[in-house]
Design an enzyme around this catalytic site. Structure first.
Site, PDB file in Angstrom:
ATOM      1  N   ASP A  76       0.869  -1.172   0.000  1.00 17.20           N
ATOM      2  CA  ASP A  76       0.000   0.000   0.000  1.00 17.20           C
ATOM      3  C   ASP A  76       0.917   1.236   0.000  1.00 17.20           C
ATOM      4  O   ASP A  76       2.132   1.135   0.139  1.00 17.20           O
ATOM      5  CB  ASP A  76      -0.967  -0.005   1.184  1.00 17.20           C
ATOM      6  CG  ASP A  76      -2.185   0.868   0.889  1.00 17.20           C
ATOM      7  OD1 ASP A  76      -2.133   1.682  -0.039  1.00 17.20           O
ATOM      8  OD2 ASP A  76      -3.195   0.740   1.599  1.00 17.20           O
TER       9      ASP A  76
HETATM   10  C1  NOJ Z   1      -3.918   4.004   0.062  1.00 15.72           C
HETATM   11  C2  NOJ Z   1      -5.101   3.082   0.180  1.00 15.72           C
HETATM   12  O1  NOJ Z   1      -5.053   2.384   1.401  1.00 15.72           O
HETATM   13  C3  NOJ Z   1      -5.199   2.085  -0.954  1.00 15.72           C
HETATM   14  O2  NOJ Z   1      -6.381   1.349  -0.819  1.00 15.72           O
HETATM   15  C4  NOJ Z   1      -5.124   2.797  -2.265  1.00 15.72           C
HETATM   16  O3  NOJ Z   1      -5.300   1.894  -3.319  1.00 15.72           O
HETATM   17  C5  NOJ Z   1      -3.781   3.499  -2.349  1.00 15.72           C
HETATM   18  N1  NOJ Z   1      -3.692   4.483  -1.291  1.00 15.72           N
HETATM   19  C6  NOJ Z   1      -3.566   4.159  -3.690  1.00 15.72           C
HETATM   20  O4  NOJ Z   1      -4.367   5.248  -3.832  1.00 15.72           O
END
Ligand code: NOJ
Length: 752
Positions: free
Chosen positions: A291
């Site tokens: 993430d």
């Molecule tokens: C953080 C989020 O937790 C995740 O779900 C998301 O896909 C990413 N950022 C990218 O935006």
């Protein structure tokens, strides 16, 4: 001495966990991947594992300029395998050409984006869609999102989020399918199928991503990014199934790990999750992305010493691609050269990523998603608008309807519409509407005004006073009551008052945890003031999580749960209020009476002291009921349904058939979600009082009756113990069927 020992331990671990080249016969695709891998330098292979943000939309803490400034140069060197947040056929083409035309091997990048509920045409938020229990409609919604996203140059979505969550305080419940593993699994599979379609190499399908692996939905206190502490039985029985099914039933191409720890180890560095379970036991062949900066965050967790250590730990644990930590691009090749990470770890990750790129057809045509004419034709296509409307109607849940207050007569005179959310064209788009354009939803007021000119509107109170744009915090109005007077005056002289209250679309979503789950700001006060002058109130709730609306339930006659329903929100709500659509949604999450009851979920354990009510020494509250306001699976209709003749037949020691009669006892055609729950009465680990194991959405004409049957097999009857072993134990079971988890017919059977 100590350092040398440690180093060799890490190395051994690296080798042990690294998957080597595919075994046995290589198919055509594997051969192509191997051939390409063979030509790549170490840096180029590591480059495939590196993803950069495009800075069109920042969806996490902004990286330091130092890290960002070399981006284009890195792409040209072949050090970037993927980008996120670059969209638009033209923009993607430009960026892609840097990789394809300027890098040594011209390997195309894969472009990821959060396509969560629609793309430009927005569907209801995922939690709302889940309330439809309509798998076909949900799959179609994801299909349309993929069509629009792929027309904008994208080929990978970071969706579906298949995290189970039982905590209404957690803002990201809006992005999932709610609290139940069975429902969440079915919906997760439907969404992956919708995104990926039948042919991943088509130019209108995109790779999906099951996220966040794992247990992100169990953040303590519902506080986003917080510590998670779940036992292995919960992991196996509650958290894992939607992820596993996404692979087994829908061949999901990618996974995203998560910010939290699992058993003390951050998910991004967790080889139990990624090596043992995902790539080991489940045989996942796609790749795992971290993430946003979750690699780097292992330093704050106290698991990694520095960014170099992050690169080592994450790669060895099986995190194939790094989103925004800059760890791999900076340190991974060095680790390999100096013997801290086996090159096979890098090979394996690059192999997995390249394979998905081949499957998408990016090597045949890196610009296949970059067709501006197609983009123009497909974005906001009328078919997409129609499907968004259909999905929005199906997502609405009728929570209360005393004396058939609803539907409203179209001849109704003097309707007051009160509440700032009624006029809001932005909030219905919900959070995670990344490509969505602000203020493009049909507001409730606009929807209602298509039915009648007898409407007068008053704002009542402002909900949000500050800027609402992502990612700025919402400033909620706690002081300005200047609109009360007009709202009360209008309510007084109206026959019926429609109050549209709830959360703004940006009150839920990532980083949007709430310690209170009541109506934000002054809305409750306004509601009570209006009630004093006119009790004929229909409450239309818009929200991204369960809300504790106990006062409203106790005082009002009609309550409609309208979530954040996307582009077509107002039209869908108006159709339901005026009876052109008969609501059939059922809650995918329990609605508590009070935030103090959270986490609250229907499939709890009986405990050693289940009751009865009224005793002192049982798990209850002194100052609030221990029961929910609205149970999981609850939802009314303008029709009424009666269940009878529940029959169970044990076919053999692992198969059971169940049948029930369902009758529409009203004079209105309607749809009903028939829900089947089981309880394993005595087992080697305790089982919940009720677990959903099947459902069927049926359409019944007025007065019509239908027999509905289910088959239960080992998969539904068994469970995992804390060691991850799947068991089906003989003994006594209950089977329960009904239109809500708290209103069921029960029968029993014995498995020998
Ligand atoms: C953080 C989020 O937790 C995740 O779900 C998301 O896909 C990413 N950022 C990218 O935006």
């Amino acid at each position: 001495m100590k350092t040398i020992q440690l180093l060799s331990l890490v190395l051994i671990a690296g080798w042990m966990f690294a998957c080597n080249a595919p075994k046995g016969e290589l198919d055509e695709l594997d051969k192509k991947v191997e051939e390409l891998l063979g030509q790549m330098t170490l840096e180029e292979k590591v480059g495939q594992m590196n993803q950069y943000n495009g800075f069109y939309d920042v969806t996490g803490p902004a990286p330091s300029a130092g890290d960002a400034k070399n981006k284009y140069d890195h792409i040209k060197k072949g050090w970037v395998g993927s980008m996120l947040n670059v969209r638009g056929a033209k923009n993607v083409r430009e960026m892609q050409s840097l990789a394809v035309d300027s890098s040594r091997l011209g390997i195309p990048m894969i472009f990821g984006f959060d396509v969560i509920h629609g793309h430009k045409t927005l569907s209801p938020i995922p939690l709302a869609e889940s309330a439809s229990w309509d798998l076909e409609a949900i799959e179609k919604s994801a299909r349309i999102a993929a069509i629009e996203a792929s027309a904008e140059g994208l080929n990978w979505t970071f969706a579906p989020m298949v995290d189970i969550s039982r905590d209404a305080r957690w803002g990201r419940v809006m992005e999932g399918a709610g609290e139940d593993t069975y429902l969440g699994t079915r919906i997760g599979v439907a969404r992956v199928k919708g995104f990926q379609g039948d042919d991943l190499s088509a130019n209108n399908t995109i790779a999906a991503c099951a996220k966040h692996f794992a247990a992100y939905g169990f953040a303590e206190g519902g506080r986003d990014y917080n510590t998670v502490d779940v036992g292995t039985a919960t992991l196996y029985n509650v958290v894992f199934p939607p992820f596993k099914a996404a692979i087994e039933e829908a061949d999901v191409k990618t996974f995203m790990n998560s910010f939290n720890i699992v058993n003390g180890i951050p998910a991004t560095g967790n080889s139990f999750l990624m090596r043992d379970i995902l790539k080991g036991e489940w045989g996942f062949e796609g790749y795992v992305i971290s993430d946003w900066s979750s690699g780097e965050e292992m330093i704050d967790h106290g698991f990694a010493r520095d960014t170099a250590h992050v690169a080592q730990l994450a790669a060895i644990a099986g995190s194939d691609m790094d989103m925004e930590s800059y760890a791999y691009v900076k340190y991974l090749a060095k680790h390999v050269r100096e013997g801290r990470v086996a090159e096979s770890v890098v090979d394996e990750a690059a192999r997995r990523i390249l394979k998905v790129k081949f499957e998408l057809g990016l090597f045949d045509d890196p610009y296949k998603y970059c067709d501006e004419a197609r983009e123009k034709e497909l974005i906001y296509h009328q078919d997409h608008m129609d499907a968004a409307l259909d999905m929005a109607k199906k997502s609405i849940v009728l929570l209360k309807n005393e004396n058939n207050t609803l539907p409203l007569s179209k001849e109704q005179k003097k309707i007051a519409v009160i509440g700032t959310l009624a006029k809001d064209k932005d909030s219905p788009l919900g959070n995670w509407r990344m490509a969505g354009e602000d203020n493009t939803a049909v507001s409730v007021l606009e929807g209602l005004e298509k039915y009648t000119s007898n409407i007068k509107y008053a704002e009542g109170v402002k909900l949000v006073t500050g800027p609402t744009a992502f990612p700025i915090e919402l400033e909620v109005n706690e002081t300005d009551r200047s609109g009360f007077k007009e709202a009360i005056r209008l309510a007084k002289k109206s026959e019926v008052v429609i109050m549209v209250l709830g959360e703004h679309g940006l009150h839920s979503g990532e980083a949007r945890s709430r310690a209170n789950i009541d109506l934000p700001g002054l809305q409750q006060e306004l509601l009570e003031e209006v009630y004093k002058v006119n009790q004929n109130i229909i409450l239309v709730l818009t929200n991204g999580r369960p809300l504790a609306i106990t006062w409203a339930d106790e005082h009002l006659r009609a309550i409609v749960e309208a979530w954040q329903l996307g582009t077509q929100a107002g039209n869908a709500i108006a159709e339901v209020l005026f009876g052109d659509y008969n609501p059939s949604g059922k809650l995918p999450m329990t609605f508590p009476r009070h935030v103090g009851q959270v986490p609250m979920y229907y499939n709890y354990f009986n405990t050693g002291r289940p009751g009865p009510d009224g005793e002192l020494f049982y798990p209850h509250y002194m100052d609030e009921s221990h029961l929910p306001l609205y149970a999981f699976g609850y939802g009314l209709s303008y029709s009424s349904f009666e269940y009878s003749d529940l029959k169970v037949q044990v076919v053999d020691k692992e198969n059971v058939s169940v049948e029930v009669m369902v009758k529409n006892t009203s004079s209105v055609d309607g749809e009903e979600v028939v829900q089947l729950y089981i309880r394993d009465r005595v087992a080697s680990i305790v089982r919940p009082v009720k677990e959903l194991k099947g459902f069927d959405k049926i359409n019944l004409k007025a007065g019509e009756a239908q027999s509905v049957s289910f088959k239960l097999s080992k998969k539904e009857l068994g469970f995992y113990n804390g060691n991850g072993e799947f068991l089906l134990e003989p003994g006594d079971f209950d089977v329960m069927i009904g239109g809500s988890s708290d209103k069921v017919l029960t029968a029993s059977f014995v498995l020998n």
